[in-house]
Design a protein around this motif. Sequence first.
Motif, short mmCIF file in Angstrom:
data_model
loop_
_atom_site.label_atom_id
_atom_site.label_comp_id
_atom_site.label_asym_id
_atom_site.label_seq_id
_atom_site.Cartn_x
_atom_site.Cartn_y
_atom_site.Cartn_z
N UNK A 209 6.33 -8.09 -22.56
CA UNK A 209 5.84 -6.76 -22.17
C UNK A 209 4.58 -6.91 -21.32
N UNK A 210 3.68 -7.81 -21.75
CA UNK A 210 2.44 -8.07 -21.03
C UNK A 210 2.73 -8.55 -19.61
N UNK A 211 3.76 -9.37 -19.45
CA UNK A 211 4.10 -9.91 -18.13
C UNK A 211 4.78 -8.85 -17.26
N UNK A 212 5.77 -8.15 -17.83
CA UNK A 212 6.61 -7.27 -17.03
C UNK A 212 6.00 -5.90 -16.75
N UNK A 213 4.95 -5.52 -17.47
CA UNK A 213 4.29 -4.25 -17.19
C UNK A 213 3.78 -4.20 -15.76
N UNK A 214 3.27 -5.31 -15.26
CA UNK A 214 2.79 -5.36 -13.88
C UNK A 214 3.90 -5.13 -12.88
N UNK A 215 5.06 -5.72 -13.14
CA UNK A 215 6.22 -5.51 -12.26
C UNK A 215 6.62 -4.04 -12.23
N UNK A 216 6.75 -3.43 -13.43
CA UNK A 216 7.13 -2.01 -13.51
C UNK A 216 6.09 -1.13 -12.83
N UNK A 217 4.82 -1.46 -13.00
CA UNK A 217 3.74 -0.66 -12.42
C UNK A 217 3.83 -0.63 -10.90
N UNK A 218 4.04 -1.78 -10.28
CA UNK A 218 4.08 -1.86 -8.82
C UNK A 218 5.24 -1.04 -8.25
N UNK A 219 6.44 -1.21 -8.82
CA UNK A 219 7.62 -0.49 -8.32
C UNK A 219 7.47 1.01 -8.53
N UNK A 220 7.03 1.40 -9.71
CA UNK A 220 6.91 2.83 -10.02
C UNK A 220 5.75 3.48 -9.27
N UNK A 221 4.70 2.73 -9.00
CA UNK A 221 3.59 3.26 -8.22
C UNK A 221 4.05 3.61 -6.81
N UNK A 222 4.87 2.74 -6.23
CA UNK A 222 5.41 3.01 -4.90
C UNK A 222 6.31 4.25 -4.92
N UNK A 223 7.09 4.39 -5.99
CA UNK A 223 7.97 5.55 -6.11
C UNK A 223 7.16 6.84 -6.26
N UNK A 224 6.11 6.80 -7.05
CA UNK A 224 5.27 7.99 -7.24
C UNK A 224 4.61 8.41 -5.93
N UNK A 225 4.21 7.46 -5.13
CA UNK A 225 3.57 7.79 -3.85
C UNK A 225 4.58 8.37 -2.86
N UNK A 226 5.85 8.15 -3.13
CA UNK A 226 6.89 8.69 -2.25
C UNK A 226 7.27 10.13 -2.56
N UNK A 227 6.71 10.70 -3.62
CA UNK A 227 6.99 12.09 -3.98
C UNK A 227 6.28 13.01 -2.98
N UNK A 228 6.99 13.97 -2.40
CA UNK A 228 6.36 14.87 -1.42
C UNK A 228 5.19 15.64 -2.03
N UNK A 229 4.09 15.70 -1.30
CA UNK A 229 2.90 16.41 -1.76
C UNK A 229 3.17 17.91 -1.94
N UNK A 230 4.10 18.43 -1.13
CA UNK A 230 4.39 19.87 -1.20
C UNK A 230 4.94 20.26 -2.58
N UNK A 231 5.71 19.35 -3.19
CA UNK A 231 6.29 19.64 -4.50
C UNK A 231 5.21 19.78 -5.55
N UNK A 232 4.26 18.85 -5.52
CA UNK A 232 3.17 18.88 -6.50
C UNK A 232 2.28 20.09 -6.26
N UNK A 233 1.98 20.38 -5.00
CA UNK A 233 1.12 21.52 -4.67
C UNK A 233 1.75 22.83 -5.11
N UNK A 234 3.07 22.94 -4.94
CA UNK A 234 3.77 24.15 -5.36
C UNK A 234 3.70 24.32 -6.87
N UNK A 235 3.81 23.20 -7.61
CA UNK A 235 3.73 23.26 -9.07
C UNK A 235 2.33 23.68 -9.52
#
Length: 336
Positions: A209-235
Motif C-alpha cells: 500500500x505504501x508503494x502503490x499509493x504514489x502510483x494511484x495518486x499520480x494517475x488520479x491527480x491527472x484525472x482530477x485536473x482533467x475535470x472541466x472547471x465549469x462543472x465544479x463552478x456550477x456545483x
Amino acid sequence: MQQLLMAVVTMVAGVLACAAYFYGTNLILDLIFPSKGRSGANASRNLRISNAIRPWLFLFPALFAMTIYLIYPVIESVWLSFHDRAGQNFVGGANYVWMINDGEFRQSIFNNFLWLLVVPALATFFGLIIAALTDRIWWGNIAKTLIFMPMAISFVGASVIWKFIYDYRAAGTEQIGLLNAIVTSLGFEPQAWVTIPLWNNFFLMAILVWIQTGFAMVILSAALRGIPEETVEAAVIDGANGFQIFFKIMIPQIWGTIAVVWTTITILVLKVFDIVLAMTNGQWQTQVLANLMFDWMFRGGGDFGRGAAIAVVIMLLVVPIMIWNIRNAAKEMKGH
C-alpha cells in the motif's frame, strides 16, 4: 567499479545494436524493393510493398522478445502442469487434484484473497484522497514527490526498510524496530509482528500500500485536473459543499480512471512475491501463490509439475482482469 563499467558497456552496446538493426534492415529492404530510379508502376508497387513490411521490421524485436519470454513460457508451463516432478511423464490432472486437496495451497488462495480485498482498495483510496488534497495546497508538488518516492524502491528494498519498522527484540532489551519502540514507550510489551497469524498478512500488505499509493495518486491527480472547471463552478453556484462536489461531481467523472488504477494494482497483487519472500518466506501463515509456486518449482529438489500448475492458476486469475483493464483503458482513450 567493474560492474558499473560492464553496465555502461552493455547499455552502449545495446543502443548501438538497435541502431544498427534498424538502419541495416531498412537498407536491405530498400535494396530488395527499390523505388528510386524505377518506372512509375514498379516504383509505386515497390513503395507499397516496402511500406507494408517496414512496420514489421520495427515490431520484430518486441515480438521476438515477447515470444521467447512470454508466449513460450506460458505454453511450456501449461505443458509441464500435466507432467510429473521431472516434467517427463504425463500425469493428467493429478497436479490440479493435488492443489485442491493441499492445505498450503488453500491457505495461499485465502491470503491472496485478503491481499485483493485490502491493497487495491486502500492504495486507490489513499491515492485519491492525497491527489485531491495536494491540488489545494501550495506545497502540493513537494508532497506528491515525497509520496511517489517509494515507487522508485524495489519491493525487496522496501521490505528491508519495513523490516526495521517491524523488528523485534526480547522484552527488556533496547528495541531498534520503530513500531516496537513506540509500543514499549507507551508501556506495552514488544511484539514479533510478522509472526502473528492473520494480522501479519496486514502488516505485509502495508508495504505494498505504501508503494502503490504514489502510483494511484499520480494517475488520479491527472484525472482530477482533467475535470472541466465549469462543472465544479456550477456545483458551487448551486450550493454544493466540498464533500458533495468531491463525491457527487468529481468521482463520477473519473470513475473509469479509478477502475483502471484499481485493476492495475489488483494484477500486481495477484503476482505479489518479493515482499513475502523477503519478510517471512511464507512462514507463519503468510504464504501466497507466487511464493508457493517458487517453493515447489525451485526448492527441495524442484517439482516442475506442481510449480507449473500453480503458475497456470496465477495466469488464469490475472488474464481476465488484464483484458478488462486494457479494454477499459482503450475506452477511456477513445473518450478523450
